[in-house]
Design a protein around this motif. Structure first.
Motif, PDB file in Angstrom:
ATOM      1  N   TRP A 241      12.011   8.612  -8.637  1.00 34.80           N
ATOM      2  CA  TRP A 241      12.312   7.524  -7.709  1.00 34.80           C
ATOM      3  C   TRP A 241      11.031   6.961  -7.092  1.00 34.80           C
ATOM      4  O   TRP A 241      10.955   5.771  -6.779  1.00 34.80           O
ATOM      5  N   MET A 242       9.999   7.839  -6.940  1.00 37.63           N
ATOM      6  CA  MET A 242       8.741   7.377  -6.361  1.00 37.63           C
ATOM      7  C   MET A 242       8.061   6.379  -7.288  1.00 37.63           C
ATOM      8  O   MET A 242       7.466   5.396  -6.839  1.00 37.63           O
ATOM      9  N   ASN A 243       8.155   6.625  -8.591  1.00 32.68           N
ATOM     10  CA  ASN A 243       7.592   5.704  -9.566  1.00 32.68           C
ATOM     11  C   ASN A 243       8.364   4.391  -9.583  1.00 32.68           C
ATOM     12  O   ASN A 243       7.777   3.307  -9.714  1.00 32.68           O
TER      13      ASN A 243
ATOM     14  N   VAL B  27       0.843  -1.205   0.000  1.00 33.92           N
ATOM     15  CA  VAL B  27       0.000   0.000   0.000  1.00 33.92           C
ATOM     16  C   VAL B  27       0.872   1.247   0.000  1.00 33.92           C
ATOM     17  O   VAL B  27       0.601   2.219  -0.720  1.00 33.92           O
ATOM     18  N   PHE B  28       1.935   1.246   0.801  1.00 35.20           N
ATOM     19  CA  PHE B  28       2.844   2.390   0.858  1.00 35.20           C
ATOM     20  C   PHE B  28       3.537   2.608  -0.490  1.00 35.20           C
ATOM     21  O   PHE B  28       3.621   3.743  -0.980  1.00 35.20           O
ATOM     22  N   PHE B  29       4.021   1.531  -1.104  1.00 41.67           N
ATOM     23  CA  PHE B  29       4.670   1.643  -2.406  1.00 41.67           C
ATOM     24  C   PHE B  29       3.683   2.177  -3.453  1.00 41.67           C
ATOM     25  O   PHE B  29       4.038   3.013  -4.292  1.00 41.67           O
ATOM     26  N   MET B  30       2.457   1.682  -3.404  1.00 41.27           N
ATOM     27  CA  MET B  30       1.423   2.121  -4.339  1.00 41.27           C
ATOM     28  C   MET B  30       1.121   3.606  -4.149  1.00 41.27           C
ATOM     29  O   MET B  30       0.975   4.363  -5.121  1.00 41.27           O
ATOM     30  N   LEU B  31       1.040   4.036  -2.902  1.00 41.53           N
ATOM     31  CA  LEU B  31       0.753   5.438  -2.613  1.00 41.53           C
ATOM     32  C   LEU B  31       1.844   6.351  -3.170  1.00 41.53           C
ATOM     33  O   LEU B  31       1.545   7.390  -3.762  1.00 41.53           O
ATOM     34  N   LEU B  32       3.089   5.955  -3.005  1.00 46.18           N
ATOM     35  CA  LEU B  32       4.200   6.740  -3.559  1.00 46.18           C
ATOM     36  C   LEU B  32       4.052   6.868  -5.076  1.00 46.18           C
ATOM     37  O   LEU B  32       4.220   7.957  -5.645  1.00 46.18           O
ATOM     38  N   ASP B  33       3.740   5.763  -5.720  1.00 46.40           N
ATOM     39  CA  ASP B  33       3.594   5.750  -7.168  1.00 46.40           C
ATOM     40  C   ASP B  33       2.472   6.678  -7.618  1.00 46.40           C
ATOM     41  O   ASP B  33       2.627   7.472  -8.554  1.00 46.40           O
ATOM     42  N   HIS B  34       1.336   6.591  -6.946  1.00 46.12           N
ATOM     43  CA  HIS B  34       0.188   7.408  -7.330  1.00 46.12           C
ATOM     44  C   HIS B  34       0.391   8.882  -6.987  1.00 46.12           C
ATOM     45  O   HIS B  34      -0.104   9.758  -7.714  1.00 46.12           O
TER      46      HIS B  34
ATOM     47  N   GLY C  52       7.371   2.523  -6.634  1.00 46.19           N
ATOM     48  CA  GLY C  52       5.992   2.089  -6.829  1.00 46.19           C
ATOM     49  C   GLY C  52       5.858   0.807  -7.621  1.00 46.19           C
ATOM     50  O   GLY C  52       4.856   0.094  -7.508  1.00 46.19           O
ATOM     51  N   ARG C  53       6.877   0.476  -8.425  1.00 50.72           N
ATOM     52  CA  ARG C  53       6.835  -0.763  -9.206  1.00 50.72           C
ATOM     53  C   ARG C  53       6.811  -1.998  -8.311  1.00 50.72           C
ATOM     54  O   ARG C  53       6.436  -3.082  -8.758  1.00 50.72           O
ATOM     55  N   LEU C  54       7.219  -1.855  -7.050  1.00 49.09           N
ATOM     56  CA  LEU C  54       7.272  -3.003  -6.143  1.00 49.09           C
ATOM     57  C   LEU C  54       5.899  -3.395  -5.614  1.00 49.09           C
ATOM     58  O   LEU C  54       5.732  -4.491  -5.077  1.00 49.09           O
ATOM     59  N   ALA C  55       4.912  -2.511  -5.762  1.00 45.89           N
ATOM     60  CA  ALA C  55       3.610  -2.753  -5.152  1.00 45.89           C
ATOM     61  C   ALA C  55       2.867  -3.936  -5.766  1.00 45.89           C
ATOM     62  O   ALA C  55       2.414  -4.842  -5.051  1.00 45.89           O
TER      63      ALA C  55
END
Length: 247
Positions: A39-41, A21-28, A44-47
């Motif tokens: 770097w956030m994207n 969820v945290f990784f997804m939030l960074l990506d979004h 986010g690839r790990l989500a």
């Protein structure tokens, strides 16, 4: 505790889910309200791989896979308008569906795979195999997030689940899906005369670091917590869209 992960010390499924969820939030956040922080994207690839892994584990532990599927379908429907708002600033964008549909197709593919494996008649095995293939193809036909690659990722984690050297199968599978077969943005890596275009999606392979830390335990369980995680998906997308629209 899952005997496959017996005596392993690491992350339980709740902790893995919160990480995803945290990784997804960074990506979004990168895609909506914070620009220029690539770097956030990448993080986010790990989500998605973690969510895909948890679908496979969820199928293994659920008491009723149909209830599980209905819950995914319900939140896929609820999430579609917030997803379209976040993606295209419109309540209806039929050319890209949210990731809950991908995870649902992955769950259905697992079910078909299991029925095909258990079938005694060749015709039944062929029929269930074709349905499994249809679930995979629907990722592309239905234009769901991550497409057929996402559905195959869920199925890959299920198929490898009880293999003695599953980490090798998972590593090879993730590399093939996210690096060899990846499309989209790439980085140009240069080391002397050697050059290689590394796909942004390739960072998804790093999710295996956390997945391999899974200890087979679920952690504290409660219905409010379970539904809060599901509800976070549409809620945070709608909130990010509103923040972007206001500022």
């Amino acid at each position: 505790m899952n005997t496959i992960y017996k005596n392993r010390v690491g992350l339980n499924s709740n902790q893995l889910r919160l990480l995803a969820v945290f990784f997804m939030l960074l990506d979004h956040m990168w895609g909506t309200v914070i620009g220029g922080q690539l770097w956030m994207n990448c993080v986010g690839r790990l989500a998605f791989p973690i969510f895909a892994f948890l679908i496979a584990e969820g199928y293994a532990h659920t008491h009723d896979w149909k209830v599980y599927a209905k819950r995914l379908f319900l939140f896929a429907l609820i999430s579609e308008v917030p997803f379209d708002y976040m993606l295209e600033s419109t309540p209806l964008f039929p050319f890209h569906q949210n990731v809950m549909f991908t995870l649902l197709l992955g769950l259905l593919a697992i079910r078909c795979w299991e029925r095909a494996s258990a079938a005694e008649k060749v015709t039944a095995r062929l029929g269930w195999s074709m349905l499994c293939l249809l679930c995979i193809l629907m990722g592309t036909i239905g234009m769901t997030d991550y497409g057929s690659m996402g559905v195959v990722t869920v199925l890959m984690f299920w198929v490898s689940r009880k293999l003695p050297y599953r980490w090798v199968f998972q590593l090879v599978g993730m590399v093939l899906l996210n690096i060899v077969g990846a499309n989209g943005f790439t980085f140009l890596l240069e080391i002397g005369a050697w050059k290689y275009e590394f796909p942004l999606q390739g960072f998804a392979v790093l999710a295996l670091i956390f997945i391999w830390m899974y200890n087979g335990k679920k952690g504290r369980t409660s219905k409010p917590l379970q539904y809060a995680v599901y509800a976070f998906y549409p809620a945070h997308m709608l909130l990010l869209h509103l923040i972007r629209a206001l500022y």
